[in-house]
Design a protein around this motif. Structure first.
Motif, PDB file in Angstrom:
ATOM      1  N   PHE A 274       0.793  -1.640   0.058  1.00  0.00           N
ATOM      2  CA  PHE A 274      -0.370  -0.033  -0.167  1.00  0.00           C
ATOM      3  C   PHE A 274       1.117   1.725  -0.095  1.00  0.00           C
ATOM      4  CE2 PHE A 274      -2.697  -3.564   1.321  1.00  0.00           C
ATOM      5  CZ  PHE A 274      -4.323  -3.611   1.130  1.00  0.00           C
ATOM      6  N   ALA A 275       1.851   1.736  -1.089  1.00  0.00           N
ATOM      7  CA  ALA A 275       2.691   2.722  -0.924  1.00  0.00           C
ATOM      8  C   ALA A 275       1.742   3.532  -0.862  1.00  0.00           C
ATOM      9  CB  ALA A 275       3.672   2.095  -2.213  1.00  0.00           C
ATOM     10  N   ASP A 276       1.183   3.804  -2.420  1.00  0.00           N
ATOM     11  CA  ASP A 276       0.346   4.692  -2.023  1.00  0.00           C
ATOM     12  C   ASP A 276      -0.973   5.342  -1.203  1.00  0.00           C
ATOM     13  OD1 ASP A 276      -1.132   2.504  -2.507  1.00  0.00           O
ATOM     14  OD2 ASP A 276      -2.746   3.140  -3.755  1.00  0.00           O
ATOM     15  N   VAL A 277      -0.886   4.148  -0.575  1.00  0.00           N
ATOM     16  CA  VAL A 277      -1.786   5.330   0.830  1.00  0.00           C
ATOM     17  C   VAL A 277      -0.999   5.182   1.689  1.00  0.00           C
ATOM     18  CG1 VAL A 277      -3.026   4.001   2.711  1.00  0.00           C
ATOM     19  CG2 VAL A 277      -3.507   3.218   0.635  1.00  0.00           C
ATOM     20  N   GLU A 278       0.534   4.677   2.361  1.00  0.00           N
ATOM     21  CA  GLU A 278       1.883   5.106   3.324  1.00  0.00           C
ATOM     22  C   GLU A 278       1.962   6.700   2.496  1.00  0.00           C
ATOM     23  OE1 GLU A 278       2.549   3.751   6.085  1.00  0.00           O
ATOM     24  OE2 GLU A 278       1.070   2.272   5.690  1.00  0.00           O
ATOM     25  N   LEU A 280      -0.053   8.926   1.161  1.00  0.00           N
ATOM     26  CA  LEU A 280      -0.664   9.631   1.482  1.00  0.00           C
ATOM     27  C   LEU A 280      -0.843   9.955   2.961  1.00  0.00           C
ATOM     28  CD1 LEU A 280      -3.212   8.547  -1.092  1.00  0.00           C
ATOM     29  CD2 LEU A 280      -2.456  10.632  -0.729  1.00  0.00           C
ATOM     30  N   ALA A 281      -0.831   9.137   3.605  1.00  0.00           N
ATOM     31  CA  ALA A 281      -0.273   9.383   5.047  1.00  0.00           C
ATOM     32  C   ALA A 281       0.749  10.090   6.126  1.00  0.00           C
ATOM     33  CB  ALA A 281       0.195   8.598   5.621  1.00  0.00           C
ATOM     34  N   THR A 282       1.379  10.510   5.004  1.00  0.00           N
ATOM     35  CA  THR A 282       2.780  11.572   5.341  1.00  0.00           C
ATOM     36  C   THR A 282       1.825  13.038   5.602  1.00  0.00           C
ATOM     37  OG1 THR A 282       3.265  12.058   3.038  1.00  0.00           O
ATOM     38  CG2 THR A 282       4.174  10.182   4.005  1.00  0.00           C
ATOM     39  N   ALA A 283       1.219  13.089   5.068  1.00  0.00           N
ATOM     40  CA  ALA A 283       0.680  14.498   5.248  1.00  0.00           C
ATOM     41  C   ALA A 283      -0.969  14.472   6.275  1.00  0.00           C
ATOM     42  CB  ALA A 283      -0.229  15.081   3.364  1.00  0.00           C
ATOM     43  N   CYS A 284      -0.839  13.539   7.016  1.00  0.00           N
ATOM     44  CA  CYS A 284      -2.227  13.298   7.616  1.00  0.00           C
ATOM     45  C   CYS A 284      -1.637  14.656   8.605  1.00  0.00           C
ATOM     46  CB  CYS A 284      -2.767  11.790   8.319  1.00  0.00           C
ATOM     47  SG  CYS A 284      -3.094  11.016   7.462  1.00  0.00           S
ATOM     48  N   ARG A 285      -2.693  15.307   9.734  1.00  0.00           N
ATOM     49  CA  ARG A 285      -2.286  15.801  10.773  1.00  0.00           C
ATOM     50  C   ARG A 285      -1.382  15.021  11.895  1.00  0.00           C
ATOM     51  NH1 ARG A 285      -7.013  19.202  12.525  1.00  0.00           N
ATOM     52  NH2 ARG A 285      -6.833  19.745  10.624  1.00  0.00           N
ATOM     53  N   PHE A 286      -1.458  13.451  12.340  1.00  0.00           N
ATOM     54  CA  PHE A 286      -1.621  13.592  13.892  1.00  0.00           C
ATOM     55  C   PHE A 286      -0.477  12.085  12.953  1.00  0.00           C
ATOM     56  CE2 PHE A 286      -5.571  14.743  15.186  1.00  0.00           C
ATOM     57  CZ  PHE A 286      -4.850  15.601  15.973  1.00  0.00           C
ATOM     58  N   ARG A 287       0.999  12.165  13.181  1.00  0.00           N
ATOM     59  CA  ARG A 287       1.923  11.074  12.916  1.00  0.00           C
ATOM     60  C   ARG A 287       1.405   9.620  13.464  1.00  0.00           C
ATOM     61  NH1 ARG A 287       6.231   9.687  15.560  1.00  0.00           N
ATOM     62  NH2 ARG A 287       6.444   7.849  14.213  1.00  0.00           N
ATOM     63  N   ASN A 288       0.081   9.364  14.437  1.00  0.00           N
ATOM     64  CA  ASN A 288       0.198   7.952  14.239  1.00  0.00           C
ATOM     65  C   ASN A 288      -1.272   7.542  13.708  1.00  0.00           C
ATOM     66  OD1 ASN A 288      -1.472   9.478  16.197  1.00  0.00           O
ATOM     67  ND2 ASN A 288      -0.620   8.492  18.442  1.00  0.00           N
ATOM     68  N   CYS A 289      -2.096   8.857  13.139  1.00  0.00           N
ATOM     69  CA  CYS A 289      -3.668   8.966  12.183  1.00  0.00           C
ATOM     70  C   CYS A 289      -3.461   7.048  12.237  1.00  0.00           C
ATOM     71  CB  CYS A 289      -3.329   9.533  11.705  1.00  0.00           C
ATOM     72  SG  CYS A 289      -5.152   9.476  10.399  1.00  0.00           S
ATOM     73  N   SER A 290      -5.440   7.265  12.069  1.00  0.00           N
ATOM     74  CA  SER A 290      -5.678   5.570  12.134  1.00  0.00           C
ATOM     75  C   SER A 290      -6.603   6.161  10.881  1.00  0.00           C
ATOM     76  CB  SER A 290      -6.641   5.510  13.188  1.00  0.00           C
ATOM     77  OG  SER A 290      -7.532   5.891  13.023  1.00  0.00           O
ATOM     78  N   HIS A 291      -6.475   6.988  10.107  1.00  0.00           N
ATOM     79  CA  HIS A 291      -7.509   7.437   8.593  1.00  0.00           C
ATOM     80  C   HIS A 291      -8.884   6.928   9.012  1.00  0.00           C
ATOM     81  CE1 HIS A 291      -3.280   7.447   7.960  1.00  0.00           C
ATOM     82  NE2 HIS A 291      -2.950   6.268   8.061  1.00  0.00           N
ATOM     83  N   GLY A 292      -9.011   7.346  10.393  1.00  0.00           N
ATOM     84  CA  GLY A 292     -10.076   6.795  10.475  1.00  0.00           C
ATOM     85  C   GLY A 292     -10.911   8.606  10.058  1.00  0.00           C
ATOM     86  N   ALA A 293     -11.390   8.794  11.788  1.00  0.00           N
ATOM     87  CA  ALA A 293     -12.587   9.690  12.129  1.00  0.00           C
ATOM     88  C   ALA A 293     -11.369  10.934  12.660  1.00  0.00           C
ATOM     89  CB  ALA A 293     -13.249   9.969  13.297  1.00  0.00           C
ATOM     90  N   GLU A 294      -9.835  10.831  12.960  1.00  0.00           N
ATOM     91  CA  GLU A 294      -8.975  11.955  13.266  1.00  0.00           C
ATOM     92  C   GLU A 294      -9.596  13.044  12.136  1.00  0.00           C
ATOM     93  OE1 GLU A 294      -8.368   9.082  12.744  1.00  0.00           O
ATOM     94  OE2 GLU A 294      -6.752   9.015  13.988  1.00  0.00           O
ATOM     95  N   PRO A 295      -9.755  14.379  12.956  1.00  0.00           N
ATOM     96  CA  PRO A 295      -9.721  15.346  11.843  1.00  0.00           C
ATOM     97  C   PRO A 295      -7.737  15.710  10.934  1.00  0.00           C
ATOM     98  CG  PRO A 295      -9.121  16.556  13.980  1.00  0.00           C
ATOM     99  CD  PRO A 295      -9.389  14.567  13.959  1.00  0.00           C
ATOM    100  N   GLY A 296      -8.344  16.130   9.730  1.00  0.00           N
ATOM    101  CA  GLY A 296      -6.949  16.052   9.005  1.00  0.00           C
ATOM    102  C   GLY A 296      -5.889  15.074   8.326  1.00  0.00           C
ATOM    103  N   CYS A 297      -7.485  13.864   8.586  1.00  0.00           N
ATOM    104  CA  CYS A 297      -6.784  12.853   7.443  1.00  0.00           C
ATOM    105  C   CYS A 297      -6.619  12.952   5.954  1.00  0.00           C
ATOM    106  CB  CYS A 297      -7.350  11.883   7.780  1.00  0.00           C
ATOM    107  SG  CYS A 297      -6.896  10.107   7.381  1.00  0.00           S
ATOM    108  N   ALA A 298      -5.510  13.152   5.840  1.00  0.00           N
ATOM    109  CA  ALA A 298      -4.958  13.210   3.926  1.00  0.00           C
ATOM    110  C   ALA A 298      -5.043  11.706   3.198  1.00  0.00           C
ATOM    111  CB  ALA A 298      -3.461  13.258   3.902  1.00  0.00           C
ATOM    112  N   VAL A 299      -5.598  10.699   3.714  1.00  0.00           N
ATOM    113  CA  VAL A 299      -6.357   9.552   3.168  1.00  0.00           C
ATOM    114  C   VAL A 299      -7.607   9.345   3.129  1.00  0.00           C
ATOM    115  CG1 VAL A 299      -5.901   6.436   3.576  1.00  0.00           C
ATOM    116  CG2 VAL A 299      -3.553   8.078   4.126  1.00  0.00           C
TER     117      VAL A 299
END
Ligand SMILES: Nc1nc2c(ncn2[C@@H]2O[C@H](COP(=O)(O)OP(=O)(O)OP(=O)(O)O)[C@@H](O)[C@H]2O)c(=O)[nH]1
Ligand SMILES: [Mg+2]
Ligand SMILES: [Zn+2]
Length: 358
Positions: A274-278, A280-299
């Protein structure tokens, strides 16, 4: 030695053998695996082999025992055609999964492989979600994955549809379209296999792995069975893993179709799959973002914009959860194994001191 090289013997393995081992034992490769029974090949000859008691008893887990593709050191009784395996050399790569139906036990599907052919076919078997699972384990194995879309001779409209279905999961992994019965893509596949050491064929039952092996070996070595018309499922024609040398160079491992493919410590493999998802995840607001309901999730934002397939994101999250769950189970098991060994050690020590006091 020449023939040993044709089987895949390299300096990676020869440098592991000490002089005294070299004097006593013969290097050989596991070419067939049954229930605690093996067939091993020394290049020119092969022998029925069993495990030395010491090897069986000191094995901490199934992974310490030989699997198809392993290089072993064995005491050979040439006149009888038999051998005893004393040591399994350190593996260069290995494709493992959780043993069917048991999430705490690992099964080695093939050892010392350079390339994994993830075989699917132009029918109902073709499933991008399943391919992601195979890709995660293939990357984790240390081998290079290649996707093979077989049965290209079936309806051409279907073929294009299946091809388009799997395109988003490839992420740069090469895909080859083949027909084992009509011959499409076989020259290309032969070239790839000839140039890449040891190649394992993996995939569901009925996709045509053994038919491809027969076409490449140029012989009807492996039995094949027709699939069921109702659901395109195979009938588990191949029942044991087996290794073959190709006449033009290269080594193939045919495996029985897998019903389920549970992950086994595939964190790194998932990152690559999942290199594409990974990325995208570098731009999430939180480093340990679970890509669920967090604000600022780039994924999630990319999925909402339609730049990331929702089904692919679901699959990523599901596989990550599955991997985390399995890893916690393995840790628990490793912990209880350590406790057991510690207790055993304490008991032995008590007995020892009791004896000394007498
Ligand atoms: N139309 C078509 N049929 C194929 C092709 N390759 C294999 N088959 C058929 O698919 C069926 C299953 O092939 P196998 O080679 O036994 O499949 P397998 O992947 O080895 O299956 P298991 O050993 O059960 O895991 C057989 O009837 C083959 O003749 C192909 O390229 N085109
Ligand atoms: Mg087969
Ligand atoms: Zn996120």
């Amino acid at each position: 030695m020449q023939t040993l090289h044709a089987l895949g013997w390299t300096s990676f393995f020869s440098q592991q053998v000490t002089d005294s081992e070299r004097a006593a034992w013969t290097p050989a490769r596991v070419i067939w695996e049954g229930r605690e029974q093996y067939r091993i090949s020394g290049g020119d000859e092969d022998w029925r082999a069993s495990l030395a008691g010491r090897l069986r008893h000191t094995a901490a887990s199934r992974t310490d025992l030989p699997a198809v593709g392993d290089w072993v050191l064995a005491a050979v009784r040439a006149a009888e055609g038999t051998a005893t395996i004393h040591r399994v050399l350190t593996r260069q790569s290995c494709f493992s999964r959780a043993a069917a139906g048991r999430s705490t036990e690992v099964q080695i599907v093939a050892a010392n492989i350079d390339t994994v052919l993830i075989v699917t076919s132009c029918n109902l078997d073709c499933n991008p979600r399943r391919i992601e699972r195979y890709l995660a384990l293939a990357w984790e194995s240390g081998a290079r994955p290649v996707v093979v879309l077989n049965k290209a001779d079936l309806d051409e409209g279907d073929r294009d549809h299946y091809y388009a279905d799997i395109a988003p999961v490839l992420q740069g992994v090469p895909v080859t379209l083949t027909s084992a019965v009509r011959g499409d893509g076989l020259a290309e596949l032969r070239e790839l296999v000839g140039a890449s050491g040891t190649t394992a064929l993996l995939g569901s039952s009925g996709v045509g792995k053994s038919t491809l092996v027969n076409a490449l070996v140029g012989d009807s070595r492996q039995d094949v069975l027709p699939i069921r018309d109702s659901d395109d499922r195979g009938r588990h024609s191949t029942t044991a893993r087996q290794l073959f040398c190709l006449p033009g160079g290269g080594v193939l491992i045919d495996t029985p179709g897998m019903r389920e493919l549970q992950l086994w410590d595939a964190e790194g493999g998932l990152e690559q799959t999942f290199a594409d998802v990974e990325s995208l995840a570098t731009a999430c607001r939180f480093r340990n973002c679970s890509h669920g309901a967090e604000p600022g999730c780039a994924v999630v934002a990319a999925a909402e914009r339609g730049e990331l397939e929702a089904a692919r994101l679901d699959s990523y999250l599901k596989l990550r959860r599955e991997d985390a769950f399995l890893q916690s189970r393995h840790d628990e098991r490793a912990q209880s194994e350590r406790t057991r060994l510690a207790r055993q050690g304490a008991k032995a020590a008590r007995q020892f001191y009791k004896l000394r006091r007498r």
